[in-house]
Design an enzyme around this catalytic site. Structure first.
Site, PDB file in Angstrom:
ATOM      1  N   ARG A 111      -2.921  -5.034   1.215  1.00 61.50           N
ATOM      2  CA  ARG A 111      -2.248  -5.436   2.366  1.00 61.50           C
ATOM      3  C   ARG A 111      -1.846  -7.030   2.071  1.00 61.50           C
ATOM      4  O   ARG A 111      -0.910  -7.558   2.602  1.00 61.50           O
ATOM      5  CB  ARG A 111      -2.578  -5.185   3.619  1.00 61.50           C
ATOM      6  CG  ARG A 111      -4.267  -5.658   4.002  1.00 61.50           C
ATOM      7  CD  ARG A 111      -4.631  -4.955   4.978  1.00 61.50           C
ATOM      8  NE  ARG A 111      -5.187  -3.767   4.700  1.00 61.50           N
ATOM      9  CZ  ARG A 111      -5.733  -2.964   5.558  1.00 61.50           C
ATOM     10  NH1 ARG A 111      -5.936  -3.166   6.954  1.00 61.50           N
ATOM     11  NH2 ARG A 111      -6.320  -1.672   4.972  1.00 61.50           N
ATOM     12  N   LYS A 124     -17.406  -1.857  -3.271  1.00 59.50           N
ATOM     13  CA  LYS A 124     -17.175  -0.425  -3.122  1.00 59.50           C
ATOM     14  C   LYS A 124     -18.589   0.186  -3.699  1.00 59.50           C
ATOM     15  O   LYS A 124     -19.261  -0.450  -4.537  1.00 59.50           O
ATOM     16  CB  LYS A 124     -16.129   0.343  -3.943  1.00 59.50           C
ATOM     17  CG  LYS A 124     -14.854  -0.135  -3.361  1.00 59.50           C
ATOM     18  CD  LYS A 124     -13.715   0.610  -4.054  1.00 59.50           C
ATOM     19  CE  LYS A 124     -12.174   0.319  -3.729  1.00 59.50           C
ATOM     20  NZ  LYS A 124     -11.736   0.684  -2.289  1.00 59.50           N
TER      21      LYS A 124
END
Length: 500
Positions: free
Chosen positions: A352, A278
């Site tokens: 996920r 990120k």
């Protein structure tokens, strides 16, 4: 802070009750509420209004010190708007009232408002609204500050209500206090730095809850997780030196053969993005990536306080997502607990990857309902901002009922959600040339394809996914965890119990 109910009777007439501050409502155009009329024996309240300093519009206030003919040390006249009082106007009035009261040098407060005149809302909702606003305004996160923030001196808050409402009010107060205490736990956990709030720390907090409320608990370590063949979850965990934990809490107070509700919370205690790193700016906020897990623990605290007569199970897959020589790489293929293979195109789509194994694990409980809660996608923030959490379910009768129940609970708890689609047409975006599926579906409808990914692991039960990426915490000057969606989850469970 202690909350209580004071019965309105001859022994407790409003003008003779001793309190540090009495809060009484005024309708728009300076019309008196019944409580204000009760104080206006000698016209003193009417005289106050004649000053023109309060209009009765929502959130307008007039604070009177040493009011004539009233035992209370202070009187706060509070504008409520038109009668019947609108929900939005009531919430604005309560927000303003607490802001006005916080700085006062008093330790007790009596609230005497016309709760029965709120449009389409009942007494229980009004009491929850008041406690929720106290929680929002008085919450502090200064654990690591040497100089603590100034706090209000108010320690006791009472609701002045007709004697016929006392039983309902006490029950509502108990529920509201349990929910706000659960929010406090979720916020405290979310606000902790990642060097303290590790997967091991979350496991210890779960053990503490289990000891306090007699929950069943299992904490699975790396070897046990490996034995379950949770290859997707473990692929995320192996990039960090912190050991993963798979936490299972069990509140089994329903009937012995009753199918449970299962709550699954994403527990990424820090998310760097992994190899798909990120940007550095704002990365500190990725300590909030475990707010789904925090909301499950907060909800379980409320469940314990309320001692709900249901079977409820909490599942938290907890780990860190960091870059290292052991971390996932874009293009890697992993095998989930379900046996389905996943091509990892972006290591920052890790939530996920841990949730899919937890959702497969949930099958063993033969659940009635499974709800997963996750700070899953920036796409949900782009779609819904910071107001609504994203609610995703399949489109059929069972899932429509679950969605409607959650939407109803969200409205009652002031914890809004917006239903989003889960349709086969979006599944096309998850196709992989090398595995059963890819872990991302590209930029279009990113929050939807993320939900569609999870949906592939939930075929054996009724399921809902809550994407709380835009609502679990705030940035900027108000930076910090919000405690959402603890109110929604608790209210859903309470309403489910009431319907049985």
């Amino acid at each position: 802070m202690d909350f209580s109910i004071k019965s309105a009777d001859k022994k407790n007439s409003l003008n003779t009750v001793k309190t540090g501050c009495l809060v009484v409502g005024i309708y728009e155009e300076q019309k008196l509420t019944d409580e204000a009329i009760a104080l206006d024996i000698d016209g003193s309240v009417t005289h106050m209004l004649e000053s023109g300093d309060i209009s009765g519009k929502p959130g307008s206030t007039l604070l009177v010190n040493s009011p004539k003919g009233i035992a209370a040390k202070r009187l706060l006249l509070l504008g409520l708007g038109k009668k019947p009082v609108g929900e939005k106007d009531f919430r604005k009035a309560i927000e303003t009232a607490i802001k006005s009261i916080k700085p006062l040098n008093t330790d007790d407060l009596l609230i005497a408002l016309p709760f029965d005149t709120i449009s389409n809302r009942d007494l229980s909702w009004a009491i929850y609204c008041v406690l929720s606003e106290f929680h929002v305004q008085l919450y502090q996160s200064d654990t690591f500050k040497n100089k603590k923030e100034a706090s209000t001196k108010i320690r006791n808050v009472s609701f002045y209500l007709p004697s016929g409402d006392v039983t309902i009010a006490k029950n509502a107060l108990h529920q509201a206090k349990a929910i706000t205490d659960g929010m406090t736990l979720a916020r405290n956990l979310g606000n902790l730095p990642a060097n303290i709030c590790t997967p091991t720390y979350l496991a210890k907090q779960a053990k503490s809850l289990a000891q306090t409320y007699k929950f069943g608990i299992e904490i699975l370590d790396k070897k046990q997780i490996e034995s379950l063949k949770m290859g997707s979850f473990l692929s995320v965990a192996r990039g960090s030196d912190e050991p993963p934990k798979f936490i299972v809490l069990k509140h089994m107070k329903g009937k012995s053969k009753e199918a449970p509700v299962v709550l699954v919370g994403k527990g990424i205690t820090f998310d760097s993005g992994g190899i798909s790193l990120k940007p550095g700016a704002g990365m500190d906020e990725m300590k909030f990536d475990m707010c789904g897990a925090a909301s499950v623990l907060g909800t379980f605290k409320a469940i314990g306080e309320l001692d709900l007569r249901q079977n409820i199970i909490g599942i938290i897959p907890a780990c860190e997502n960091l870059p290292s020589g052991h971390a996932n790489k874009p293009g890697d293929i992993v095998t989930s607990m379900s046996g389905q293979t996943i091509e990892i195109l972006n290591t920052d789509a890790e939530g996920r990857l841990i949730l899919c194994d937890a959702l497969t694990y949930a099958e063993r409980f033969h659940p009635a309902i499974v709800i997963d809660i996750a700070t899953l996608t920036g796409s949900c923030v782009a779609a819904l901002g910071h107001v609504n959490s994203g609610l995703f379910t399949r489109l059929d009768d069972a899932h429509d009922k679950l969605a409607n129940d959650l939407i109803d609970a969200s409205k009652r708890s002031n914890d809004p959600v917006w239903r989003m689609p889960v349709e086969d047409a979006y599944q096309e975006q998850l196709k992989s040339n090398f595995a059963d599926m890819a872990n991302i579906g590209g930029q279009p409808a990113g929050c939807v394809t993320a939900a569609c990914f999870l949906e592939r692991f939930t075929k054996k039960y009724t399921w809902a996914h809550l994407d709380i990426a835009g609502t679990a915490w705030k940035s900027g000057p108000a930076k910090g965890a919000t405690g959402r969606p603890v109110p929604l989850l608790c209210t859903y469970l309470i309403q489910r119990e009431n319907k049985r």
